[in-house]
Motif scaffolding. Structure first.
Motif, short mmCIF file in Angstrom:
data_model
loop_
_atom_site.label_atom_id
_atom_site.label_comp_id
_atom_site.label_asym_id
_atom_site.label_seq_id
_atom_site.Cartn_x
_atom_site.Cartn_y
_atom_site.Cartn_z
N ILE A 1 0.84 -1.20 0.00
CA ILE A 1 0.00 0.00 0.00
C ILE A 1 0.87 1.25 0.00
N LYS A 2 1.93 1.26 0.80
CA LYS A 2 2.83 2.42 0.81
C LYS A 2 3.42 2.67 -0.57
N GLU A 3 3.72 1.59 -1.27
CA GLU A 3 4.31 1.73 -2.61
C GLU A 3 3.36 2.45 -3.56
N ASP B 1 -9.29 -1.51 5.17
CA ASP B 1 -8.53 -1.66 6.40
C ASP B 1 -7.21 -0.90 6.38
N PHE B 2 -6.84 -0.35 5.22
CA PHE B 2 -5.62 0.45 5.13
C PHE B 2 -5.89 1.96 5.07
N VAL B 3 -7.16 2.35 5.06
CA VAL B 3 -7.48 3.77 4.87
C VAL B 3 -6.88 4.63 5.98
N ALA B 4 -7.07 4.25 7.23
CA ALA B 4 -6.60 5.07 8.34
C ALA B 4 -5.09 5.24 8.29
N LYS C 1 -19.34 5.13 6.51
CA LYS C 1 -19.11 6.12 7.57
C LYS C 1 -17.74 5.92 8.22
N GLN C 2 -17.37 4.66 8.46
CA GLN C 2 -16.07 4.40 9.06
C GLN C 2 -14.94 4.83 8.12
N ALA C 3 -15.07 4.48 6.84
CA ALA C 3 -14.03 4.84 5.87
C ALA C 3 -13.85 6.35 5.79
N LEU C 4 -14.93 7.08 5.77
CA LEU C 4 -14.84 8.54 5.71
C LEU C 4 -14.24 9.10 6.99
#
Length: 220
Positions: free
Chosen positions: A24-26, A44-47, A79-82
């Motif tokens: 994901i960092k890449e 699960d990587f959004v935060a 809502k959680q993702a936002l």
């Protein structure tokens, strides 16, 4: 069109189920470096992505890839993702509702997620490979009436991806405030240019940066 202009249409995407934080960092690094429209990553990587890259436009997927979660679950996911820093949501519709002709339920679900999104962008994935043309036309109306910002062709996990014929069909039937995102199987510069020429405002692609990174200031 210059390579860097083409990249500005791209949602740089990594939704592989085995993706790690290093992966994901890449793609986040690439999104920053090459100024893609967004990076599209698993919820699960959004935060973590938002914390590490606060100025990056983060997109995530909801009800992905099958779409048969309840509306309440999709709203909660949204809502959680936002709250965790996503600014764009790509949702998958309930294809069972489509197949049983319950387009009111589809419209209501889109409306509920758009309400949750507020001024954030909502894209609606209809998974064209499983649909008849009449169902695609009906879904153009659902998306328009539900207030979504985009119609999107595919998850990339179905039996087929985007087609130019579907883009042309969408253009005839979506409302004036709905844009088009093509995704699934777009693996060449010529493919990307063709979809943009047909009117797509976004391209979902995992290969775009690799294809274009050495041609940023060249006509492609």
């Amino acid at each position: 069109m210059l390579g860097k202009e083409l990249l500005s249409y791209v949602d740089h995407t990594l939704l592989r189920p085995t993706a790690t934080w290093d992966d994901i960092k890449e793609i986040c690094d690439a999104g920053v470096a090459y100024k893609t429209a967004s990076v599209c990553i698993p919820p699960d990587f959004v935060a973590s992505a938002h914390e590490a890259y606060p100025d990056l436009n983060v997109c995530t997927v909801i009800g992905f890839p099958l779409g048969y979660e309840t509306t309440e679950v999709k709203v909660a996911e949204t809502k959680q993702a936002l709250a965790e820093g996503a600014s764009e949501i790509d949702m998958v519709i309930n294809l069972g509702d489509v197949k049983q002709g319950d387009f009111e339920a589809v419209t209501n679900e889109i409306g509920a997620l758009k309400e949750a999104c507020g001024d954030k962008i909502l894209k609606v994935i209809i998974e064209t490979c499983y649909l008849t043309d009449s169902e695609k036309v009906a879904l153009c109306k659902c998306i328009t009436n539900g207030g979504a910002d985009y119609i999107k062709t595919s998850t990339g996990f179905g039996s087929g991806g985007a087609s130019l014929e579907d883009i042309r069909l969408f253009k005839k039937h979506i409302g004036p405030n709905v844009k088009i995102k093509a995704a699934g199987g777009i693996r060449s510069i010529s493919d990307m240019k063709a979809y943009i020429a047909e009117g797509c405002s976004r391209i979902g692609a995992s290969a775009a940066v690799e294809l274009l990174k050495d041609h940023l200031d060249e006509e492609v």
